[in-house]
Design a protein around this motif. Sequence first.
Motif, PDB file in Angstrom:
ATOM      1  N   GLY A  19      -3.940   0.442  13.074  1.00 33.74           N
ATOM      2  CA  GLY A  19      -5.095  -0.434  13.117  1.00 33.74           C
ATOM      3  C   GLY A  19      -4.664  -1.863  12.855  1.00 33.74           C
ATOM      4  N   SER A  20      -5.631  -2.731  12.586  1.00 29.64           N
ATOM      5  CA  SER A  20      -5.342  -4.149  12.418  1.00 29.64           C
ATOM      6  C   SER A  20      -4.359  -4.413  11.283  1.00 29.64           C
ATOM      7  CB  SER A  20      -6.645  -4.919  12.161  1.00 29.64           C
ATOM      8  OG  SER A  20      -7.533  -4.795  13.252  1.00 29.64           O
ATOM      9  N   ILE A  21      -4.585  -3.782  10.130  1.00 28.68           N
ATOM     10  CA  ILE A  21      -3.710  -4.027   8.988  1.00 28.68           C
ATOM     11  C   ILE A  21      -2.342  -3.383   9.216  1.00 28.68           C
ATOM     12  CG2 ILE A  21      -3.373  -3.654   6.516  1.00 28.68           C
ATOM     13  CD1 ILE A  21      -6.373  -3.811   6.141  1.00 28.68           C
ATOM     14  N   LEU A  25       1.140  -5.464   9.177  1.00 23.74           N
ATOM     15  CA  LEU A  25       2.226  -5.155   8.253  1.00 23.74           C
ATOM     16  C   LEU A  25       3.519  -4.874   9.013  1.00 23.74           C
ATOM     17  CD1 LEU A  25       0.297  -2.977   5.672  1.00 23.74           C
ATOM     18  CD2 LEU A  25       1.600  -5.035   5.122  1.00 23.74           C
ATOM     19  N   ALA A  26       3.410  -4.173  10.135  1.00 28.73           N
ATOM     20  CA  ALA A  26       4.596  -3.910  10.951  1.00 28.73           C
ATOM     21  C   ALA A  26       5.208  -5.223  11.434  1.00 28.73           C
ATOM     22  CB  ALA A  26       4.223  -3.023  12.134  1.00 28.73           C
ATOM     23  N   ALA A  27       4.374  -6.133  11.909  1.00 27.97           N
ATOM     24  CA  ALA A  27       4.862  -7.431  12.382  1.00 27.97           C
ATOM     25  C   ALA A  27       5.530  -8.206  11.239  1.00 27.97           C
ATOM     26  CB  ALA A  27       3.718  -8.240  12.974  1.00 27.97           C
ATOM     27  N   ASN A  28       4.952  -8.114  10.049  1.00 25.87           N
ATOM     28  CA  ASN A  28       5.531  -8.779   8.882  1.00 25.87           C
ATOM     29  C   ASN A  28       6.923  -8.219   8.581  1.00 25.87           C
ATOM     30  OD1 ASN A  28       6.036  -8.907   5.813  1.00 25.87           O
ATOM     31  ND2 ASN A  28       4.356 -10.355   6.048  1.00 25.87           N
ATOM     32  N   LEU A  29       7.062  -6.913   8.604  1.00 28.91           N
ATOM     33  CA  LEU A  29       8.344  -6.281   8.305  1.00 28.91           C
ATOM     34  C   LEU A  29       9.391  -6.618   9.352  1.00 28.91           C
ATOM     35  CD1 LEU A  29       7.038  -2.789   7.147  1.00 28.91           C
ATOM     36  CD2 LEU A  29       8.189  -4.476   5.708  1.00 28.91           C
ATOM     37  N   ARG A  80      16.471   8.522   4.648  1.00 26.94           N
ATOM     38  CA  ARG A  80      15.703   8.044   3.505  1.00 26.94           C
ATOM     39  C   ARG A  80      14.700   6.987   3.966  1.00 26.94           C
ATOM     40  NH1 ARG A  80      20.316   6.193  -0.285  1.00 26.94           N
ATOM     41  NH2 ARG A  80      21.135   8.072   0.688  1.00 26.94           N
ATOM     42  N   VAL A  81      13.634   6.874   3.197  1.00 30.65           N
ATOM     43  CA  VAL A  81      12.619   5.844   3.436  1.00 30.65           C
ATOM     44  C   VAL A  81      12.490   5.034   2.156  1.00 30.65           C
ATOM     45  CG1 VAL A  81      10.165   5.415   3.822  1.00 30.65           C
ATOM     46  CG2 VAL A  81      11.357   7.131   5.193  1.00 30.65           C
ATOM     47  N   HIS A  82      12.553   3.715   2.285  1.00 31.05           N
ATOM     48  CA  HIS A  82      12.415   2.841   1.119  1.00 31.05           C
ATOM     49  C   HIS A  82      10.968   2.397   0.898  1.00 31.05           C
ATOM     50  CE1 HIS A  82      16.672   2.159   2.470  1.00 31.05           C
ATOM     51  NE2 HIS A  82      16.852   2.456   1.200  1.00 31.05           N
ATOM     52  N   LEU A  83      10.243   2.198   1.984  1.00 28.76           N
ATOM     53  CA  LEU A  83       8.869   1.693   1.891  1.00 28.76           C
ATOM     54  C   LEU A  83       7.988   2.473   2.855  1.00 28.76           C
ATOM     55  CD1 LEU A  83       6.758  -0.438   0.973  1.00 28.76           C
ATOM     56  CD2 LEU A  83       7.572  -1.881   2.857  1.00 28.76           C
ATOM     57  N   MET A  84       6.904   3.047   2.318  1.00 23.61           N
ATOM     58  CA  MET A  84       5.933   3.760   3.154  1.00 23.61           C
ATOM     59  C   MET A  84       4.545   3.239   2.793  1.00 23.61           C
ATOM     60  SD  MET A  84       5.641   7.835   3.831  1.00 23.61           S
ATOM     61  CE  MET A  84       4.544   8.485   5.092  1.00 23.61           C
ATOM     62  N   ILE A  85       3.786   2.873   3.824  1.00 23.78           N
ATOM     63  CA  ILE A  85       2.474   2.269   3.595  1.00 23.78           C
ATOM     64  C   ILE A  85       1.430   3.048   4.385  1.00 23.78           C
ATOM     65  CG2 ILE A  85       1.160   0.124   3.574  1.00 23.78           C
ATOM     66  CD1 ILE A  85       3.932  -1.257   4.271  1.00 23.78           C
ATOM     67  N   ASN A  86       0.475   3.630   3.699  1.00 22.09           N
ATOM     68  CA  ASN A  86      -0.629   4.335   4.347  1.00 22.09           C
ATOM     69  C   ASN A  86      -1.803   3.374   4.522  1.00 22.09           C
ATOM     70  OD1 ASN A  86      -2.572   6.163   5.246  1.00 22.09           O
ATOM     71  ND2 ASN A  86      -3.088   6.809   3.175  1.00 22.09           N
ATOM     72  N   THR A  87      -2.096   3.011   5.770  1.00 18.73           N
ATOM     73  CA  THR A  87      -3.185   2.070   6.052  1.00 18.73           C
ATOM     74  C   THR A  87      -4.406   2.749   6.655  1.00 18.73           C
ATOM     75  OG1 THR A  87      -2.516   1.536   8.340  1.00 18.73           O
ATOM     76  CG2 THR A  87      -1.423   0.324   6.549  1.00 18.73           C
ATOM     77  N   GLU A 218      -2.845 -12.638   7.421  1.00 13.17           N
ATOM     78  CA  GLU A 218      -2.945 -13.109   6.043  1.00 13.17           C
ATOM     79  C   GLU A 218      -2.911 -11.939   5.072  1.00 13.17           C
ATOM     80  OE1 GLU A 218      -5.661 -17.151   6.687  1.00 13.17           O
ATOM     81  OE2 GLU A 218      -6.626 -15.194   6.357  1.00 13.17           O
ATOM     82  N   CYS A 219      -3.626 -10.880   5.418  1.00 10.89           N
ATOM     83  CA  CYS A 219      -3.644  -9.686   4.573  1.00 10.89           C
ATOM     84  C   CYS A 219      -2.235  -9.128   4.407  1.00 10.89           C
ATOM     85  CB  CYS A 219      -4.560  -8.632   5.195  1.00 10.89           C
ATOM     86  SG  CYS A 219      -4.512  -7.031   4.368  1.00 10.89           S
ATOM     87  N   ALA A 220      -1.486  -9.032   5.503  1.00 11.64           N
ATOM     88  CA  ALA A 220      -0.120  -8.504   5.438  1.00 11.64           C
ATOM     89  C   ALA A 220       0.762  -9.369   4.547  1.00 11.64           C
ATOM     90  CB  ALA A 220       0.469  -8.406   6.840  1.00 11.64           C
ATOM     91  N   ASP A 221       0.609 -10.686   4.649  1.00 10.97           N
ATOM     92  CA  ASP A 221       1.383 -11.591   3.800  1.00 10.97           C
ATOM     93  C   ASP A 221       1.051 -11.378   2.321  1.00 10.97           C
ATOM     94  OD1 ASP A 221       2.563 -12.715   6.038  1.00 10.97           O
ATOM     95  OD2 ASP A 221       1.268 -14.490   6.057  1.00 10.97           O
TER      96      ASP A 221
END
Length: 248
Positions: A19-21, A25-29, A80-87, A218-221
């Motif tokens: 979704g939007s967030i 977040l993907a673009a930020n990473l 391994r996964v270092h960061l996982m984000i459930n949006t 902005e939210c991702a930042d």
Amino acid sequence: MAGDILKQEGLSAVVVGNGSIGLALAANLLQRENLNSLVILNRNGDVPFSDPRVANVKFDAEAPESIAAAAKVVRSSVDRVHLMINTVGMLHNQQQQPEKRLSRVSPENLQRSFAVNTMLLPVLVQEFSSLLRHLDSALFVSLSARVGSIEDNRLGGWYSYRASKAAHNMLLRTIAQEWRLSHRNAAIVAMHPGTVASRLSEPFISSGYQHTVHTPSECADHLAAVFSTLTSESSGSFLDWRGQPVPW
């Protein structure tokens, strides 16, 4: 877990939801040179990235077997996964709107809300647990909502959404207690992203809306800035987009 997770060498990340967030977040990473791999668990349609570091894996958030299959695909490509984000979250759809009165609550609405907003979390943690247990630092963030706070509920309404997010928060807090022993280098945190201009919030933002509305970027930042401050001591926290505690 110590240090800035986003500066982890060879950073491996999973974003759940497109979704939007999730896409923001993907673009930020993807702006980070230390990012080695990014998996996007995609609910509906393609994702707009051609970067070779990105893998797109389709899944159904309401089907445990689909989540297990997605995790198997991820395990075949990273160790391994270092960061996982459930949006992933559901406030409304064509069949359901937030209930302003008790008379509008139905078992079907509750079941649908709990399936997406609550039950997805433990299934994700179960299936990805081994990828988050390693000697490097790891962080699992699951987006919640301030309206899921029992203590902060001063307006009422939104029965199914409030209840499902409150249950989500309890599950996350309980997982955090277990992880203190099983995942000593990991933290699991609930976060309220604020009001974001997205399909989820759009019907409820009017010209007289009282709160600040953020763009997805902005939210991702904001969220990434908080990720950078989290340590193992943060595990089991419920924080807002500024890093401030939200009452349970």
